[in-house]
Each structure stands twice: as structure tokens, then as C-alpha cells.
Design a protein around this motif. Structure first.
Motif, short mmCIF file in Angstrom:
data_model
loop_
_atom_site.label_atom_id
_atom_site.label_comp_id
_atom_site.label_asym_id
_atom_site.label_seq_id
_atom_site.Cartn_x
_atom_site.Cartn_y
_atom_site.Cartn_z
N ASN A 60 24.00 -9.65 3.82
CA ASN A 60 23.74 -8.87 5.03
C ASN A 60 24.88 -7.91 5.34
O ASN A 60 24.65 -6.79 5.81
N VAL A 61 26.12 -8.36 5.09
CA VAL A 61 27.28 -7.49 5.32
C VAL A 61 27.21 -6.26 4.41
O VAL A 61 27.39 -5.12 4.85
N VAL A 62 26.93 -6.52 3.12
CA VAL A 62 26.83 -5.42 2.16
C VAL A 62 25.69 -4.48 2.53
O VAL A 62 25.84 -3.25 2.54
N ASN A 63 24.55 -5.06 2.85
CA ASN A 63 23.39 -4.23 3.21
C ASN A 63 23.63 -3.48 4.52
O ASN A 63 23.15 -2.35 4.70
N LEU A 90 28.25 7.14 1.68
CA LEU A 90 29.59 6.70 1.33
C LEU A 90 29.54 5.54 0.34
O LEU A 90 30.32 5.49 -0.62
N THR A 91 28.61 4.63 0.56
CA THR A 91 28.46 3.50 -0.36
C THR A 91 28.09 3.99 -1.75
O THR A 91 28.61 3.50 -2.76
N GLY A 92 27.19 4.98 -1.80
CA GLY A 92 26.81 5.55 -3.09
C GLY A 92 27.97 6.21 -3.80
O GLY A 92 28.12 6.09 -5.02
N VAL A 93 28.81 6.90 -3.03
CA VAL A 93 30.00 7.54 -3.61
C VAL A 93 30.95 6.48 -4.17
O VAL A 93 31.44 6.61 -5.31
N GLU A 111 23.40 0.50 5.10
CA GLU A 111 22.58 1.10 6.14
C GLU A 111 23.42 1.99 7.06
O GLU A 111 22.94 3.01 7.55
N ARG A 112 24.67 1.61 7.29
CA ARG A 112 25.54 2.39 8.17
C ARG A 112 25.97 3.69 7.51
O ARG A 112 26.09 4.72 8.16
N MET A 155 18.90 9.17 -0.16
CA MET A 155 17.45 9.01 -0.24
C MET A 155 17.00 7.54 -0.22
O MET A 155 15.83 7.24 -0.39
N ASN A 156 17.97 6.64 -0.01
CA ASN A 156 17.67 5.20 0.08
C ASN A 156 16.87 4.69 -1.12
O ASN A 156 15.89 3.95 -0.97
N VAL A 157 17.29 5.11 -2.30
CA VAL A 157 16.63 4.68 -3.53
C VAL A 157 16.91 3.21 -3.78
O VAL A 157 18.03 2.74 -3.60
N VAL A 158 15.90 2.46 -4.20
CA VAL A 158 16.05 1.04 -4.48
C VAL A 158 15.49 0.73 -5.87
O VAL A 158 14.77 1.54 -6.46
N THR A 159 15.82 -0.44 -6.38
CA THR A 159 15.14 -0.98 -7.55
C THR A 159 14.43 -2.26 -7.12
O THR A 159 14.87 -2.94 -6.20
N THR A 160 13.35 -2.58 -7.79
CA THR A 160 12.60 -3.79 -7.48
C THR A 160 12.97 -4.93 -8.42
O THR A 160 12.32 -5.98 -8.42
N ALA A 161 14.01 -4.71 -9.22
CA ALA A 161 14.46 -5.75 -10.16
C ALA A 161 15.93 -5.57 -10.44
O ALA A 161 16.48 -4.47 -10.28
#
Length: 457
Positions: free
Chosen positions: A277-280, A289-292, A284-285, A402-408
Motif C-alpha cells: 500500500n505504501v508503494v502503491n 516521479l515513480t516512473g522516472v 498514486e501520489r 498514463m497509469n499503465v499496468v501489467t496483469t501479470a
């Protein structure tokens, strides 16, 4: 490749079995804890056929081998354990290495054997989702049900699989450990929760028990088997040989299953959820920056051999929520490495470095293994390493935006693109754009930073 000969040469160069206090392996590396590292000549080890590079990080002497490292480890293990002078405790961490290093080492040893199953299942899950979206497969069909079970079984039974690999790491019985893990997902135990689910209560000998659904969980079983290893070693030392067959498993199961569901399990669930939850929350915040930071810095973690500490968080997210934001950032890193290698290939004239670069491109695109290119070319050239970091950071920023995710949980390569397939069609499109940005930016910078006379150092 003759892995027996290779194992003999490595063992000789690292000071023999008597100089090894601990050994394990991960996806691409043979990891050794040496009693005296000063007697080892790194150059001689690097010159052994099959050894790509040597890294001395995180309290370990790491030999980069590649995806065939399990075959080498089997031969190496036989040699070390067959030497009467060896006093190796494969599953015991050296206190002198420090707590943090021991944690990294443990995570690596626990998850490495499961990575092929996790990656293969993840790709299959993506393909199943894709077939459903294209209308090639109906969710009401038996074919879908069977393929869905095939792709999700490894995640459902994670407590059992992790119990086995954790036991090998911590020095407990893998089979008793698997029973402890299986007890957490037994149908009768799950039925105790009724319609309430997590948080339902029961009692054991009048001791209140908070019930949890442990399928697909990571932290609880690892903590449980770590605790069990101390009980197992105590029993193995004090129970007479003629009684071990019955007494050790009896006492182990009677003590550890209740202890896990009463104390260790809930602590593990809540602590694992807290970390995730902390990482997520951070994502979300400030997802950009997280992506960078992750897209640009993942290769740094890989080069230090400590990227394993993040893998459980990604696996936990996939198991719990069905998607993860961090995995795409690791894709950005990998495609930035591909881009940099392309830049070198198109600029340099030397045939050796051009051939090495092209080989790296193919290897990463098909298997997601970046270490040969990372250590063989980028780490040795600060400008190229910087080109890759910038490319990964820019691509990661876009993926975060763009909030890209993976499902695996998969490794970043062309073959694992199906992991981006989700209910949101735009997710795949934005993933491809983000990875293209990583590749193009790093390729341009790699081309600029490479001289025509560049050599493979």
C-alpha cells in the motif's frame, strides 16, 4: 557447455569448497558468500568459459552466467557438498554480511526457482485475456476455464511453492514446509471464514484466531517457514534417529500450523499489505516521479544485485489486485538498454562491439535478460550507462503518467507484451508508446555518446 568442468574451474578459482560459507543462485547469477574474498582473482574468474562477468555486491561474490545458471549450480553444489573440507550451510545466512544483505540474499534464493513458472503463467494469462477480447474464446467455455486455471494456479498455490523454496533457503524440511503452506489454503480452513471473509474469527484451544485468505499471499508463509527452520533444527538436533521419522513431522505440524494461523499469518498479511500500500500510494501520489525513478534506476538495482527486494511487492500486487504499476517501469529500463545497444550498433565501426550490441538486442527482446549487455558494455562506459538511464526515465515517466499496468508478473521483453492486455484497450497502446519512447530516446543518446572508434572494453 560442459557445466561440470565449468563448476570445477570456478570452485578452484574462488578458493575451493573450504572458502565458501553460503551459496545460492538467481535468474542469471551464481551467488557465493566467501570467507576470504582477497584470495580470489576476478580476472581469472571472468576468463572461465561461460562466465560473463563478476560482481561483488550485497555481501556476495556474484558470477553472471545467464539463464542456464541452474544447470551450473547443480554441478557446483555436488562438488562443494562432496568435498569433506567443506562446511557450507547453503540455507543459512552469514551474520557478518549484515541484515540488509541477508534479506536480499534470502529473497533471491526464495523467488529464483519460481520465476520461470511465474513468467510463463503471466504470459499465458495475457494471451487468454487477449483471446477473450478478440472474440476467439468465450468465458463460458470449458477451454477458457482450463486455460484460466492453468495460468492462475501458480499464484493461487504460492504459499505451497514459497514454503518449499523458503525451506531450502532457511534449512528446514521442504516437504513438511509444503504441508504447512498447503494447510493455509485447505478448503476446510477457508470454509471457516464463511461469508465474512478476511477478519472472520474462530478459536483454537480457546485462543482467538483472526482468519485470513492466504491463497496468492507471499509474506505470511515466508515468515512462517523462517520461524519453522529454528524449530526444525532444534528437533533434528535433539530427537533420536529412530524417532525422527515420526516425531519431527508430528511436532512440526502440530506447532507450526496453529502458530501460523494465530500469530504469524495475520502479521504477514498485514505487513505485506502495508508495504504494498505504501508503494502503491507513492505511485498514486506521483506516478510520473515513480516512473522516472524506477524506469531510470532499475538498471542500477540490477547492477548491484538488489532488485530482488522489489519483486515480492510486484508479485503481491498481481496476486492481490490482479495488476501492478511497477512491472511496466522495468520494461522501460529493458527497452532503454535495447535502444542504447541499437545506438552503439549503428554508430560504432568495430565489428566486435557491433556484434555484441546486436546480440544484446536479440537476447533482451526474447528473454528480458539485460545483464550481459549491462555489464559487458554499459557499466564500463558511463556515457552509455547514462543514455540508458535517461531513456528508461523518460519512458517510465510516460508509463506513469498514463497509469499503465501489467496483469501479470513478467520480465520486460517482446515475448511478454501480452501482460499489458487488460480490460482497458488503451493500456496496451500506451504501453507500446512508452516503451517506444524508452527505446528511441536511449538509441538517439547512445548514438550521440558513441564514437565511431568505440571498442568493447
Amino acid at each position: 557447455m560442459n557445466y561440470k568442468i565449468m563448476a570445477k574451474e570456478i570452485l578452484q578459482e574462488v578458493g575451493g569448497a573450504e572458502n565458501i560459507s553460503n551459496m545460492t543462485y538467481c535468474a542469471t547469477r551464481l551467488r557465493l558468500s566467501l570467507k576470504d574474498q582477497t584470495i580470489v582473482d576476478d580476472e581469472k574468474v571472468k576468463n572461465i568459459e561461460g562466465v560473463v562477468n563478476v560482481v561483488n555486491k550485497a555481501g556476495q561474490y556474484q558470477l553472471l552466467i545467464g539463464t542456464e545458471v541452474p544447470k551450473l549450480y547443480d554441478e557446483f553444489e555436488d562438488l562443494v557438498k562432496g568435498d569433506p573440507a567443506a562446511k557450507v550451510e547453503e540455507n543459512t545466512s552469514e551474520q557478518s554480511n549484515g541484515i540488509i544483505n541477508n534479506i536480499f540474499s534470502a529473497i533471491s534464493a526464495i523467488f529464483a526457482p519460481l520465476l520461470p513458472a511465474l513468467a510463463g503463467s503471466g504470459v499465458l494469462r495475457g494471451l487468454v485475456i487477449l483471446c477473450v477480447q478478440l472474440g476467439l474464446l468465450s468465458e463460458d467455455s470449458g477451454t477458457y476455464a482450463i486455460l484460466n486455471v492453468a495460468s492462475m494456479t501458480v499464484f493461487y498455490f504460492l504459499p505451497v511453492l514459497l514454503a518449499f523454496t523458503s525451506a531450502r533457503r532457511f534449512g528446514a524440511s521442504p516437504y513438511i514446509s509444503a504441508i504447512i503452506g498447503a494447510s493455509l489454503i485447505h478448503p476446510e480452513f477457508i470454509a471457516l471464514m464463511g461469508d465474512i471473509g478476511n477478519g472472520a474469527t474462530t478459536d483454537f484451544l480457546n485462543i482467538p484466531v483472526v482468519l485470513m485468505n492466504y491463497n496468492s499471499t507471499v509474506v505470511p508463509i515466508i515468515l512462517s517457514i523462517w520461524a519453522f527452520s529454528y524449530l526444525y533444527k532444534f528437533l533434528d538436533k535433539h530427537v533420536t534417529e529412530n524417532l525422527k521419522l515420526v516425531i519431527i513431522p508430528l511436532i512440526s505440524i502440530v506447532i507450526m500450523v496453529p502458530l501460523t494461523v494465530i500469530v504469524i499469518g495475520p502479521i504477514g498479511v498485514y505487513s505485506g499489505e502495508f508495504i504494498a500500500n505504501v508503494v502503491n500510494w507513492l505511485i498514486e501520489r506521483s506516478s510520473i516521479l515513480t516512473g522516472v525513478l524506477v524506469g531510470g534506476g532499475w538498471s542500477v538495482l540490477v547492477s548491484l544485485g538488489i532488485h530482488w527486494a522489489v519483486n515480492p511487492i510486484m508479485i503481491n500486487n498481481i496476486s492481490t489486485y490482479g495488476f501492478d504499476y511497477i512491472v511496466p517501469f522495468t520494461f522501460a529500463c529493458n527497452f532503454a538498454v535495447i535502444g542504447t545497444a541499437f545506438g552503439v550498433y549503428f554508430k560504432a565501426r568495430d565489428k566486435k562491439i557491433r556484434g555484441f550490441s546486436l546480440t544484446g538486442v536479440v537476447t533482451i527482446a526474447l528473454s528480458a535478460i539485460i545483464e550481459p549487455t549491462l555489464f559487458g558494455m554499459l557499466v564500463k562506459n558511463k556515457k552509455l550507462f547514462l543514455a540508458q538511464i535517461i531513456g528508461g526515465a523518460v519512458g517510465g515517466a510516460y508509463l506513469g503518467l498514463m497509469n499503465v499496468v501489467t496483469t501479470a508478473f513478467v520480465f520486460g521483453s517482446v515475448t511478454t507484451f501480452p501482460a499489458f492486455v487488460s480490460d482497458q484497450t488503451s493500456n496496451f497502446v500506451h504501453a507500446m508508446i512508452g516503451l517506444a519512447i524508452s527505446l528511441i530516446v536511449s538509441a538517439i543518446l547512445g548514438f550521440i555518446f558513441t564514437s565511431k572508434e568505440e571498442k568493447l572494453a
